[in-house]
Design a protein around this motif. Sequence first.
Motif: not given
Length: 333
Positions: A238-241, A305-310, A314-316
């Motif tokens: 899953s993704l760290l929240a 998030v940083e590893d998957v999306f940068g 960048k996500v925003q």
Amino acid sequence: MFRSFALGAAFAIVLSGQALADPPTTILNASYDVSRELFVAINKAFIPKYKADTGKDLTIKQSHGGSSAQARAVIEGLDADVVTLNQITDIEKLAESNLVSKDWQKEFPNNASPFYSFPSFLVRAGNPKNIKNWDDLVRDDVKVIFPNPKTSGNARYTYLAAFAFAKQAYGNDDAKATAFVKKLFDNVPVFDNGGRAATTSFVQREQGDVLVTFESETRGIAKEFGTDKVQVVTPPVSLLAEFPVAIVNKVVDARGSREIAKSYLDFLYSTDGQRVLAENGNRVNDPAVAAEFKNQFPQIQLLKVEDVFGSWDKVQKDHFASGALLDQIYGKR
């Protein structure tokens, strides 16, 4: 007589000045939708400690809603002394509006995130649809419940976690990941405004086969309603929240409540605060408390998030900005 009147007026001014100097006896915490019970427990532990430390009584008021909706409410004038939200981008919006410090992540440890969780699953007792992982959520025979990602940080994490899983499963192919998330959205019969409303739809209205929400919420629901009705399923990935916090400078400076607000948020990092967080299903960073509750939390691969999306910036830009990918997938639902 004039001298008495003058002395009386001066005394009144002194008292008035003293009253203005006295700190307030209430603060308001604006928080995300499914944190009601958590902060009731936090407040129950913090208030007597504050009384013992200062000799003063304190009332902590709570405001709850979708994380992004709460951020907008503060921007529009909700006088919250502190915010305890569930998405970094929501507090960034407050920083852009000069309501919290630009470097708010440096004001508290762990980038101002005192605890963490991740999107997890809650299914019907016995798991009749045999739901184990994210790819089960896009099956034609499965209906999924989670809130509106336009208003809920909880749902945005679900969106990002599904996207991250698909990127990992499909060799970083963004087109296939986008198609995966679109299919997931197609399997959602109703998008509620917040996480608690989605829980109500799943548990009380018996809509859907699986509820996707923070692990802490799944554990709390299972405890409240019993394993004869619902069952927690922890996906293997899953993704760290992270759950960021901040002091709302404009409000605390106007009310004189900065010291109380900081003490309140500092408490979340204390051993007692970390223990309350863990007791309520949240994962914590304090090594001793984490070890104490280790057996209660299944192992899981948590993507960042940083590893998957940068980056969150960048996500925003790529996913959450007007007209970006979320808008394209979500459409006119």
